[in-house]
Design an enzyme around this catalytic site. Structure first.
Site, mmCIF file in Angstrom:
data_model
loop_
_atom_site.group_PDB
_atom_site.id
_atom_site.type_symbol
_atom_site.label_atom_id
_atom_site.label_comp_id
_atom_site.label_asym_id
_atom_site.label_seq_id
_atom_site.Cartn_x
_atom_site.Cartn_y
_atom_site.Cartn_z
ATOM 1 N N CYS A 1 -12.723 -4.804 5.422
ATOM 2 C CA CYS A 1 -11.421 -5.720 6.541
ATOM 3 C C CYS A 1 -10.870 -6.768 5.536
ATOM 4 O O CYS A 1 -11.875 -7.277 5.055
ATOM 5 C CB CYS A 1 -12.700 -6.155 7.543
ATOM 6 S SG CYS A 1 -11.911 -7.488 8.628
ATOM 7 N N GLU B 1 -1.428 -1.215 -6.177
ATOM 8 C CA GLU B 1 -2.449 -0.476 -6.727
ATOM 9 C C GLU B 1 -2.138 -0.044 -7.934
ATOM 10 O O GLU B 1 -1.210 0.591 -8.186
ATOM 11 C CB GLU B 1 -3.139 0.399 -5.713
ATOM 12 C CG GLU B 1 -4.317 0.034 -4.854
ATOM 13 C CD GLU B 1 -4.637 0.817 -4.076
ATOM 14 O OE1 GLU B 1 -6.143 1.214 -3.843
ATOM 15 O OE2 GLU B 1 -3.817 1.530 -3.358
ATOM 16 N N CYS C 1 -13.023 -3.284 12.341
ATOM 17 C CA CYS C 1 -13.911 -4.032 11.649
ATOM 18 C C CYS C 1 -15.346 -4.134 12.993
ATOM 19 O O CYS C 1 -15.062 -4.331 14.018
ATOM 20 C CB CYS C 1 -13.717 -5.656 11.584
ATOM 21 S SG CYS C 1 -14.893 -6.319 10.729
ATOM 22 N N ASP D 1 -3.058 1.133 6.767
ATOM 23 C CA ASP D 1 -2.128 0.651 5.468
ATOM 24 C C ASP D 1 -1.970 -0.802 5.774
ATOM 25 O O ASP D 1 -1.709 -1.261 4.571
ATOM 26 C CB ASP D 1 -1.031 1.488 5.490
ATOM 27 C CG ASP D 1 -1.254 3.343 5.546
ATOM 28 O OD1 ASP D 1 -2.232 3.551 5.236
ATOM 29 O OD2 ASP D 1 -0.386 4.018 6.164
ATOM 30 N N ASP E 1 0.971 -1.297 -0.019
ATOM 31 C CA ASP E 1 0.015 0.007 -0.096
ATOM 32 C C ASP E 1 1.000 1.032 0.042
ATOM 33 O O ASP E 1 1.833 1.349 0.892
ATOM 34 C CB ASP E 1 -0.746 0.044 1.266
ATOM 35 C CG ASP E 1 -1.805 1.142 1.403
ATOM 36 O OD1 ASP E 1 -2.543 1.514 0.589
ATOM 37 O OD2 ASP E 1 -1.570 2.140 2.301
ATOM 38 N N CYS F 1 -12.658 -10.316 6.796
ATOM 39 C CA CYS F 1 -13.962 -10.878 6.500
ATOM 40 C C CYS F 1 -14.669 -10.109 5.230
ATOM 41 O O CYS F 1 -15.752 -10.443 4.779
ATOM 42 C CB CYS F 1 -15.009 -10.640 7.867
ATOM 43 S SG CYS F 1 -15.504 -8.841 8.025
HETATM 44 ZN ZN LIG Z 1 -13.958 -8.213 9.689
#
Ligand SMILES: [Zn+2]
Length: 380
Positions: free
Chosen positions: A320, A267, A339, A354, A183, A323
């Site tokens: 996140c 990215e 999260c 980051d 990142d 998940c």
């Molecule tokens: Zn999560």
């Protein structure tokens, strides 16, 4: 591997009534079980969830006929939940980690919620089927592919949510160590999915501050004057110095990455978008960003590796990595990712912004080249 997806529901007012009733029945079951547990415990007996459940079912039809009006899970899950809560409590006493003793749930203070086992629900397109109720609209479809193991319906403020748990069809392989995600950031030059960070060098920041001063000075000088020419030459010198310093940093970083990793996810930077942000423009010119990607690609490819570019609209910072839950209104100033998915293993566990982004970039890169194809980490 079990994953969970929390989805907002859009119940009708009649359906909200059913939800409230089911949550109430669940709370009643819990309180009944806890009272009976306490009574038996004080009487010197050895209460167990299974025994209590059997007892409850024996008297249910006669004493609590209204419990039949909602899903059967409202009358059996509280016993399992209570058993789990007591296990956690007793284990906590044993190992010093204090977990509170199970308490009675009040209508006002406890969160309205109830459980649905996998045979008590069915998923359709943007809807969930619940026994004795029917179809309820959902804001999104389930993100994960796999066997649905259950769902917990909860109320937060005035909204109802379904946290659906899924046993993934094919667990994603652990990221191979020669793969890394990067990142590129505002505060830190680069953060790796390993957690390692590369700070923007202090001397670079100092040189940039000097350049800004020199630029201001240049604009104050009269056009055509000898002083203006002197100021112009100083600005040019500082520009050159900064480019050299920065190239040095970029070379060190890209060599280290190319030597250490065969696959690098990064990215595909939206230069124009990034440069609209002034603080980023300070530490990173468009030239430097482009150079980082070019240097990295050539060095990695020289060694037989591969750089995978992740789409610029991939929400790497907002999701996140564990998940896929998305923090929609995350701000640039939020340095820590929290999260809010109650079933996520990293629920409420602060993650460095980051580092979380770098992990998402790594997983997305692996997904793009087909190393992970079962898990959709929120790109859709
Ligand atoms: Zn999560």
């Amino acid at each position: 591997m079990i994953e969970a997806h929390k989805i907002r529901l859009h119940p009708t007012s009649e359906q909200k009534g059913y939800f409230a009733k089911t949550a109430g029945t669940t709370r009643f079951g819990w309180n009944w079980a806890l009272a009976e547990w306490n009574r038996q415990y004080e009487a010197g007996e050895k209460p167990s969830a299974l025994k209590l459940k059997k007892q409850f079912l024996e008297i249910r039809r006669e004493h609590f006929p209204w419990t039949w009006e909602v899903t059967k899970n409202a009358s059996d899950q509280p016993f399992l939940d209570l058993a789990k809560a007591f296990t956690a409590f007793f284990e906590g006493l044993g190992n010093g980690k204090k977990t509170g003793r199970p308490k009675f749930k009040s209508k006002k203070k406890s969160k309205a919620s109830f459980y649905l086992a996998n045979d008590q629900l069915e998923l359709g397109d943007h809807r969930i089927w619940i026994p004795k109720l029917g179809w309820v609209n959902m804001a999104e479809n389930l993100r994960f592919k796999g066997k649905v193991t259950g769902a917990r319906i909860t109320k937060t403020a005035d909204w109802w949510f379904a946290s659906i748990t899924v046993e993934l069809e094919d667990p994603p392989p652990p990221p191979p160590t020669p793969a890394v995600g990067i990142d590129v950031g505002l505060n830190r030059l680069a953060t790796l999915s390993t957690g390692e960070g590369f700070e923007n060098q202090r001397f670079l920041k100092t040189a940039q501050a000097r350049l800004r001063q020199a630029n201001k000075r240049l604009h104050r000088r009269k056009k055509g004057s000898a002083n203006r020419e002197k100021a112009r030459r100083q600005v040019a010198r500082l520009h050159y110095q900064i480019t050299c310093l920065r190239d040095d940093v970029l070379h060190k970083l890209t060599t280290q990455l190319a030597n250490g990793y065969g696959m690098v996810g990064m990215e595909d930077l939206n230069l124009k978008g990034l440069l609209k942000n002034r603080s980023l423009a300070h530490s990173f010119s468009d030239a430097a960003l482009g150079k980082l990607l070019t240097l990295l690609t050539s060095k990695v490819e020289q060694r037989g590796g591969q750089v995978i570019k992740v789409g610029r609209f991939f929400p790497s910072s907002k999701s996140c990595h564990y998940c896929g839950w998305k923090w929609e209104d995350m701000e640039l100033s939020d340095r820590v990712f929290l999260c809010q998915n109650p079933i996520c293993a990293s629920d409420q566990f602060p993650q460095d912004r980051d580092h979380n982004a770098a992990l998402n970039i790594l997983y997305e890169a692996l997904r793009l080249i087909g190393l992970i194809d079962q898990v959709d980490l929120g790109t859709g």
